[in-house]
Motif scaffolding. Structure first.
Motif, PDB file in Angstrom:
ATOM      1  N   GLY A  68       0.792  -1.227   0.000  1.00  0.00           N
ATOM      2  CA  GLY A  68       0.000   0.000   0.000  1.00  0.00           C
ATOM      3  C   GLY A  68       0.818   1.267   0.000  1.00  0.00           C
ATOM      4  O   GLY A  68       0.266   2.360   0.138  1.00  0.00           O
ATOM      5  N   VAL A  69       2.135   1.173  -0.161  1.00  0.00           N
ATOM      6  CA  VAL A  69       2.979   2.368  -0.111  1.00  0.00           C
ATOM      7  C   VAL A  69       2.876   3.223  -1.368  1.00  0.00           C
ATOM      8  O   VAL A  69       3.330   4.358  -1.371  1.00  0.00           O
ATOM      9  N   SER A  70       2.266   2.710  -2.428  1.00  0.00           N
ATOM     10  CA  SER A  70       2.145   3.505  -3.657  1.00  0.00           C
ATOM     11  C   SER A  70       1.037   4.543  -3.552  1.00  0.00           C
ATOM     12  O   SER A  70       0.978   5.462  -4.363  1.00  0.00           O
ATOM     13  N   ASN A  71       0.179   4.435  -2.556  1.00  0.00           N
ATOM     14  CA  ASN A  71      -0.920   5.381  -2.376  1.00  0.00           C
ATOM     15  C   ASN A  71      -0.379   6.684  -1.787  1.00  0.00           C
ATOM     16  O   ASN A  71       0.123   6.711  -0.661  1.00  0.00           O
ATOM     17  N   SER A  72      -0.503   7.778  -2.525  1.00  0.00           N
ATOM     18  CA  SER A  72       0.034   9.062  -2.070  1.00  0.00           C
ATOM     19  C   SER A  72      -0.715   9.626  -0.872  1.00  0.00           C
ATOM     20  O   SER A  72      -0.215  10.518  -0.191  1.00  0.00           O
ATOM     21  N   GLU A  73      -1.922   9.091  -0.582  1.00  0.00           N
ATOM     22  CA  GLU A  73      -2.691   9.540   0.587  1.00  0.00           C
ATOM     23  C   GLU A  73      -1.993   9.153   1.896  1.00  0.00           C
ATOM     24  O   GLU A  73      -2.289   9.725   2.943  1.00  0.00           O
TER      25      GLU A  73
ATOM     26  N   LYS B  88      17.030  -0.075  12.573  1.00  0.00           N
ATOM     27  CA  LYS B  88      16.000  -0.339  13.586  1.00  0.00           C
ATOM     28  C   LYS B  88      14.624   0.076  13.085  1.00  0.00           C
ATOM     29  O   LYS B  88      13.615  -0.427  13.551  1.00  0.00           O
ATOM     30  N   SER B  89      14.589   1.021  12.130  1.00  0.00           N
ATOM     31  CA  SER B  89      13.303   1.499  11.610  1.00  0.00           C
ATOM     32  C   SER B  89      13.488   2.030  10.193  1.00  0.00           C
ATOM     33  O   SER B  89      14.603   2.297   9.762  1.00  0.00           O
ATOM     34  N   TYR B  90      12.360   2.197   9.512  1.00  0.00           N
ATOM     35  CA  TYR B  90      12.356   2.711   8.147  1.00  0.00           C
ATOM     36  C   TYR B  90      11.328   3.830   8.045  1.00  0.00           C
ATOM     37  O   TYR B  90      10.279   3.778   8.678  1.00  0.00           O
ATOM     38  N   SER B  91      11.639   4.829   7.224  1.00  0.00           N
ATOM     39  CA  SER B  91      10.709   5.906   6.918  1.00  0.00           C
ATOM     40  C   SER B  91      10.596   5.968   5.398  1.00  0.00           C
ATOM     41  O   SER B  91      11.593   6.151   4.699  1.00  0.00           O
ATOM     42  N   ILE B  92       9.373   5.803   4.894  1.00  0.00           N
ATOM     43  CA  ILE B  92       9.140   5.672   3.457  1.00  0.00           C
ATOM     44  C   ILE B  92       8.199   6.773   3.004  1.00  0.00           C
ATOM     45  O   ILE B  92       7.166   6.999   3.632  1.00  0.00           O
ATOM     46  N   LYS B  93       8.528   7.448   1.914  1.00  0.00           N
ATOM     47  CA  LYS B  93       7.606   8.420   1.322  1.00  0.00           C
ATOM     48  C   LYS B  93       6.676   7.658   0.389  1.00  0.00           C
ATOM     49  O   LYS B  93       7.122   6.995  -0.527  1.00  0.00           O
ATOM     50  N   SER B  94       5.402   7.767   0.647  1.00  0.00           N
ATOM     51  CA  SER B  94       4.437   7.029  -0.160  1.00  0.00           C
ATOM     52  C   SER B  94       4.166   7.770  -1.469  1.00  0.00           C
ATOM     53  O   SER B  94       4.563   8.915  -1.641  1.00  0.00           O
TER      54      SER B  94
ATOM     55  N   LYS C  43       5.310  -4.285  -8.502  1.00  0.00           N
ATOM     56  CA  LYS C  43       4.431  -4.324  -7.334  1.00  0.00           C
ATOM     57  C   LYS C  43       4.603  -3.054  -6.508  1.00  0.00           C
ATOM     58  O   LYS C  43       5.662  -2.427  -6.524  1.00  0.00           O
ATOM     59  N   SER C  44       3.561  -2.691  -5.768  1.00  0.00           N
ATOM     60  CA  SER C  44       3.593  -1.472  -4.967  1.00  0.00           C
ATOM     61  C   SER C  44       3.771  -1.803  -3.488  1.00  0.00           C
ATOM     62  O   SER C  44       2.880  -1.634  -2.684  1.00  0.00           O
ATOM     63  N   PHE C  45       4.947  -2.332  -3.146  1.00  0.00           N
ATOM     64  CA  PHE C  45       5.223  -2.659  -1.750  1.00  0.00           C
ATOM     65  C   PHE C  45       6.648  -2.256  -1.409  1.00  0.00           C
ATOM     66  O   PHE C  45       7.448  -1.929  -2.280  1.00  0.00           O
ATOM     67  N   PHE C  46       6.954  -2.292  -0.108  1.00  0.00           N
ATOM     68  CA  PHE C  46       8.291  -1.978   0.386  1.00  0.00           C
ATOM     69  C   PHE C  46       8.763  -3.159   1.216  1.00  0.00           C
ATOM     70  O   PHE C  46       7.995  -3.730   1.987  1.00  0.00           O
ATOM     71  N   LEU C  47      10.022  -3.549   1.050  1.00  0.00           N
ATOM     72  CA  LEU C  47      10.598  -4.635   1.827  1.00  0.00           C
ATOM     73  C   LEU C  47      11.470  -4.055   2.935  1.00  0.00           C
ATOM     74  O   LEU C  47      12.332  -3.215   2.668  1.00  0.00           O
ATOM     75  N   ALA C  48      11.236  -4.487   4.167  1.00  0.00           N
ATOM     76  CA  ALA C  48      11.980  -3.995   5.326  1.00  0.00           C
ATOM     77  C   ALA C  48      12.748  -5.154   5.963  1.00  0.00           C
ATOM     78  O   ALA C  48      12.175  -5.954   6.697  1.00  0.00           O
ATOM     79  N   PRO C  49      14.069  -5.259   5.684  1.00  0.00           N
ATOM     80  CA  PRO C  49      14.860  -6.335   6.278  1.00  0.00           C
ATOM     81  C   PRO C  49      15.446  -5.923   7.635  1.00  0.00           C
ATOM     82  O   PRO C  49      15.806  -4.767   7.844  1.00  0.00           O
TER      83      PRO C  49
END
Length: 162
Positions: free
Chosen positions: A55-60, A82-88, A96-102
């Motif tokens: 759902g990260v592709s949604n700009s809302e 320890k954490s991630y900050s993603i601009k949607s 695909k419209s997802f983000f992978l957090a390892p």
């Protein structure tokens, strides 16, 4: 009659314009535990955990914050984020419209054999509070459990048989 046509046209344009705003999709994030390596994790050893955020592709959604909570039975490795900050709202066509957090974690030496609960927290810019979700980290107890008994001992040859 011309005025009615113009008025009717304006009403239709306004309806189409307002429908476009109503069709804007609300921010709906979905988090899954995609992989754990090794499976099952070994007590006292490092493990790699991979989460997928859909759902990260949604700009809302605005800016999305995602964090693995460091609590028993895991401790996040110093060389891991320890954490991630993603601009949607960013995506690539035909992907695909997802983000992978390892994450790389160390499993506690006294972790329980079987499924252990781990938690992540995340939020989007559209939402002020964090959502917490639980997942199971499968752990294997590698400690040996056996008994040794002396069957026979010869004093003259100093031979012992177990």
């Amino acid at each position: 009659m011309k005025k009615m046509g113009v008025l009717f046209g304006i009403i239709i344009m306004f309806s189409i314009f307002s429908f476009g705003f109503a069709a804007a999709e609300a921010c709906d994030l979905s988090v899954t535990l995609l992989n754990q390596d090794p499976y099952p994790a070994i007590q006292g050893e490092e493990a790699k955990i991979l989460f997928q955020i859909d759902g990260v592709s949604n700009s809302e959604c605005g800016t999305i914050d995602f964090e693995l909570l460091e609590q028993y039975p895991i401790k996040i490795s110093p060389d891991s984020k320890k954490s991630y900050s993603i601009k949607s709202g960013t995506f690539v066509k035909d992907y695909k419209s997802f983000f992978l957090a390892p994450f790389k974690v160390k499993v506690a030496e006294d972790a329980i054999d079987g499924d252990n609960v781990i938690e992540v927290k995340y939020r989007s810019g559209a939402n002020s509070g964090y959502e917490v979700k639980q997942f199971n980290l499968n752990v294997l107890d590698t400690r040996a459990e056996f008994e040794v008994n002396v069957k026979d001992y010869d004093i003259t040859t100093r031979t012992i048989v177990f």
